[in-house]
Design a protein around this motif. Structure first.
Motif, PDB file in Angstrom:
ATOM      1  N   PRO A   9      23.183  10.863  -7.216  1.00  0.00           N
ATOM      2  CA  PRO A   9      22.827  11.226  -8.590  1.00  0.00           C
ATOM      3  C   PRO A   9      22.273  10.025  -9.349  1.00  0.00           C
ATOM      4  CG  PRO A   9      25.188  10.920  -8.388  1.00  0.00           C
ATOM      5  CD  PRO A   9      24.640  10.823  -7.003  1.00  0.00           C
ATOM      6  N   PRO A  10      21.742  10.251 -10.563  1.00  0.00           N
ATOM      7  CA  PRO A  10      21.184   9.144 -11.352  1.00  0.00           C
ATOM      8  C   PRO A  10      22.266   8.253 -11.931  1.00  0.00           C
ATOM      9  CG  PRO A  10      21.047  11.187 -12.590  1.00  0.00           C
ATOM     10  CD  PRO A  10      21.516  11.544 -11.214  1.00  0.00           C
ATOM     11  N   ILE A  11      22.839   7.416 -11.092  1.00  0.00           N
ATOM     12  CA  ILE A  11      23.825   6.447 -11.555  1.00  0.00           C
ATOM     13  C   ILE A  11      23.264   5.050 -11.354  1.00  0.00           C
ATOM     14  CG2 ILE A  11      25.770   7.948 -10.988  1.00  0.00           C
ATOM     15  CD1 ILE A  11      26.226   6.137  -8.524  1.00  0.00           C
ATOM     16  N   ALA A  12      23.778   4.091 -12.080  1.00  0.00           N
ATOM     17  CA  ALA A  12      23.344   2.712 -11.903  1.00  0.00           C
ATOM     18  C   ALA A  12      24.361   1.776 -12.514  1.00  0.00           C
ATOM     19  CB  ALA A  12      21.977   2.496 -12.538  1.00  0.00           C
ATOM     20  N   GLY A  13      24.507   0.612 -11.891  1.00  0.00           N
ATOM     21  CA  GLY A  13      25.398  -0.404 -12.424  1.00  0.00           C
ATOM     22  C   GLY A  13      24.686  -1.224 -13.481  1.00  0.00           C
ATOM     23  N   VAL A  14      25.227  -1.236 -14.687  1.00  0.00           N
ATOM     24  CA  VAL A  14      24.626  -1.983 -15.793  1.00  0.00           C
ATOM     25  C   VAL A  14      25.094  -3.435 -15.725  1.00  0.00           C
ATOM     26  CG1 VAL A  14      24.472  -2.197 -18.302  1.00  0.00           C
ATOM     27  CG2 VAL A  14      24.524   0.069 -17.228  1.00  0.00           C
ATOM     28  N   GLU A  74      25.102   9.345 -19.903  1.00  0.00           N
ATOM     29  CA  GLU A  74      23.809   8.646 -19.886  1.00  0.00           C
ATOM     30  C   GLU A  74      23.208   8.589 -21.289  1.00  0.00           C
ATOM     31  OE1 GLU A  74      19.593   8.618 -17.392  1.00  0.00           O
ATOM     32  OE2 GLU A  74      20.881  10.394 -17.330  1.00  0.00           O
ATOM     33  N   ALA A  75      23.289   9.695 -22.029  1.00  0.00           N
ATOM     34  CA  ALA A  75      22.777   9.716 -23.400  1.00  0.00           C
ATOM     35  C   ALA A  75      23.537   8.727 -24.280  1.00  0.00           C
ATOM     36  CB  ALA A  75      22.884  11.132 -23.968  1.00  0.00           C
ATOM     37  N   ASN A  76      24.831   8.616 -24.066  1.00  0.00           N
ATOM     38  CA  ASN A  76      25.642   7.687 -24.841  1.00  0.00           C
ATOM     39  C   ASN A  76      25.254   6.241 -24.541  1.00  0.00           C
ATOM     40  OD1 ASN A  76      28.047   6.844 -26.479  1.00  0.00           O
ATOM     41  ND2 ASN A  76      28.743   6.100 -24.486  1.00  0.00           N
ATOM     42  N   PHE A  77      24.968   5.955 -23.263  1.00  0.00           N
ATOM     43  CA  PHE A  77      24.604   4.583 -22.915  1.00  0.00           C
ATOM     44  C   PHE A  77      23.300   4.171 -23.587  1.00  0.00           C
ATOM     45  CE2 PHE A  77      22.030   1.735 -20.294  1.00  0.00           C
ATOM     46  CZ  PHE A  77      22.817   0.593 -20.388  1.00  0.00           C
ATOM     47  N   TRP A  78      22.234   4.967 -23.401  1.00  0.00           N
ATOM     48  CA  TRP A  78      20.932   4.576 -23.962  1.00  0.00           C
ATOM     49  C   TRP A  78      20.949   4.609 -25.487  1.00  0.00           C
ATOM     50  CZ3 TRP A  78      18.382   1.926 -20.761  1.00  0.00           C
ATOM     51  CH2 TRP A  78      18.301   2.256 -19.420  1.00  0.00           C
ATOM     52  N   GLY A  79      21.682   5.546 -26.071  1.00  0.00           N
ATOM     53  CA  GLY A  79      21.667   5.682 -27.516  1.00  0.00           C
ATOM     54  C   GLY A  79      22.546   4.696 -28.250  1.00  0.00           C
ATOM     55  N   ASN A  80      23.695   4.322 -27.650  1.00  0.00           N
ATOM     56  CA  ASN A  80      24.678   3.503 -28.371  1.00  0.00           C
ATOM     57  C   ASN A  80      24.923   2.118 -27.770  1.00  0.00           C
ATOM     58  OD1 ASN A  80      25.218   5.652 -30.220  1.00  0.00           O
ATOM     59  ND2 ASN A  80      26.486   6.636 -28.662  1.00  0.00           N
ATOM     60  N   TRP A 128      13.293   4.121 -26.408  1.00  0.00           N
ATOM     61  CA  TRP A 128      14.227   3.543 -25.444  1.00  0.00           C
ATOM     62  C   TRP A 128      15.672   3.921 -25.706  1.00  0.00           C
ATOM     63  CZ3 TRP A 128      12.116  -2.193 -25.223  1.00  0.00           C
ATOM     64  CH2 TRP A 128      10.831  -2.178 -24.634  1.00  0.00           C
ATOM     65  N   THR A 129      15.950   4.635 -26.753  1.00  0.00           N
ATOM     66  CA  THR A 129      17.319   5.067 -27.025  1.00  0.00           C
ATOM     67  C   THR A 129      17.559   6.509 -26.575  1.00  0.00           C
ATOM     68  OG1 THR A 129      16.821   5.862 -29.267  1.00  0.00           O
ATOM     69  CG2 THR A 129      17.423   3.533 -29.025  1.00  0.00           C
ATOM     70  N   LYS A 130      16.582   7.101 -25.893  1.00  0.00           N
ATOM     71  CA  LYS A 130      16.711   8.474 -25.405  1.00  0.00           C
ATOM     72  C   LYS A 130      16.611   8.481 -23.884  1.00  0.00           C
ATOM     73  CE  LYS A 130      16.776  10.667 -29.441  1.00  0.00           C
ATOM     74  NZ  LYS A 130      16.702   9.483 -30.328  1.00  0.00           N
ATOM     75  N   PRO A 131      17.518   9.174 -23.204  1.00  0.00           N
ATOM     76  CA  PRO A 131      17.468   9.207 -21.737  1.00  0.00           C
ATOM     77  C   PRO A 131      16.303  10.048 -21.238  1.00  0.00           C
ATOM     78  CG  PRO A 131      19.146  10.724 -22.526  1.00  0.00           C
ATOM     79  CD  PRO A 131      18.645   9.982 -23.738  1.00  0.00           C
TER      80      PRO A 131
END
Length: 298
Positions: free
Chosen positions: A68-73, A143-149, A184-187
């Motif tokens: 799935p679309p996962i990634a280590g930040v 994912e939405a929380n990560f890019w947005g916040n 860039w704040t939207k997935p």
């Protein structure tokens, strides 16, 4: 269950005594392994009853997609230092609750990693400057929380022409991309087609290497492999043929005349790019053998 050699078991016992931890579960935790557990290399070998006894199995086994679309930040050390306790609390509160056991945080950073480089490698500066790598999303909501916040707090996004490196490449899922190019704040919507994601979202490669380093790596790729012979999914240059078709690069092999549905008889004898390279290599090898034979005769 814990395992340990004799020295470790004695140290554990002393620790329990010093801290008055007399719970039988703690005392019984350690067991001397008998026989000793197998090492990794031995553990991946096929057994005698398998089809390929003594051979090593693929680990992990191959799959049709990379997950799935996962990634280590790559969480920046500088961001943690700004407000250590508050930002660590933010990390812990927002870490993905879906996959903590599957993919734990990665802490192998620090030391001279930030400076031990001759600038002739592909490791992003974000990887060098990271405090650790943490997984913040698995589900669409995460994912939405990560890019947005989280993303705007952790990374400098003031330059809208220079997307920063965010992910570590070793644990990025095949379907992972960056956010929308226009915001860039939207997935990137997961329901979009591959074509839509390529056109409207920050690419997998750019989210890992950042705009500047990716441009340098792509320039090297075009120089040393202009025919894109060495290609793999989501590698540097993997999306370049699609890009070149949509740009005014008329000299590009990818932008040449379209390939006919069925090659003619004269065309069928034409070697492909890969076979041309093989033929050329074979000719060079034959010439070298001929020269060596003649030298020995002399």
């Amino acid at each position: 269950m814990c395992y340990g050699e004799e020295d470790f078991m004695q140290a554990w016992t002393r620790f329990l005594d010093l801290n008055s931890l007399t719970d039988p579960a703690n005392v019984a935790c350690l067991q001397s392994p008998n026989p000793s557990p197998m090492g990794y290399a031995e553990s991946i070998l096929f057994g005698d009853d398998d089809r390929f006894p003594g051979k090593a199995r693929d680990d992990p086994p191959p799959s049709l997609i990379g997950g799935p679309p996962i990634a280590g930040v790559l969480v920046p050390q500088s961001w943690l230092d700004e407000s250590s306790e508050e930002n660590i609390k933010t990390v812990l509160e927002n870490a993905s609750q879906t996959i903590p056991a599957l993919v734990p945080p990665y802490y192998a950073f620090g030391g001279a990693a930030a400076s031990a480089s001759d600038q002739a490698n592909s490791v992003s500066q974000a990887h060098r400057d990271a405090a650790f790598m943490m997984f913040f999303f698995f589900t669409a909501d995460e994912e939405a929380n990560f890019w947005g916040n989280l993303f705007p707090k952790m990374f400098d996004i003031s330059d809208k022409t220079n997307f920063p490196p965010v992910f570590g490449s070793n644990h990025a899922g095949y379907l992972t991309t960056g956010p929308l190019k226009e915001d860039w704040t939207k997935p990137c919507p997961r329901e979009w087609t591959f074509k839509e994601r390529r056109e409207k979202c920050i690419s997998f490669q750019e989210a890992i290497y950042g705009t500047e380093r990716l441009a340098r790596l792509e320039a090297i790729k075009k120089l040393v492999d202009p025919q894109n012979i060495f290609n793999c999914a989501n590698c540097v240059g993997n999306n370049l043929p699609e890009v070149s078709k949509s740009k005014d690069d008329e000299s590009s092999p990818a932008a040449a005349e379209p390939v006919p549905e069925k090659p003619s008889e004269s065309e069928s004898d034409e070697p492909s790019g890969a076979s041309s390279v093989s033929s050329f290599a074979a000719a060079i090898s034959a010439t070298a053998v001929y020269v060596l034979i003649n030298i020995n005769m002399i």
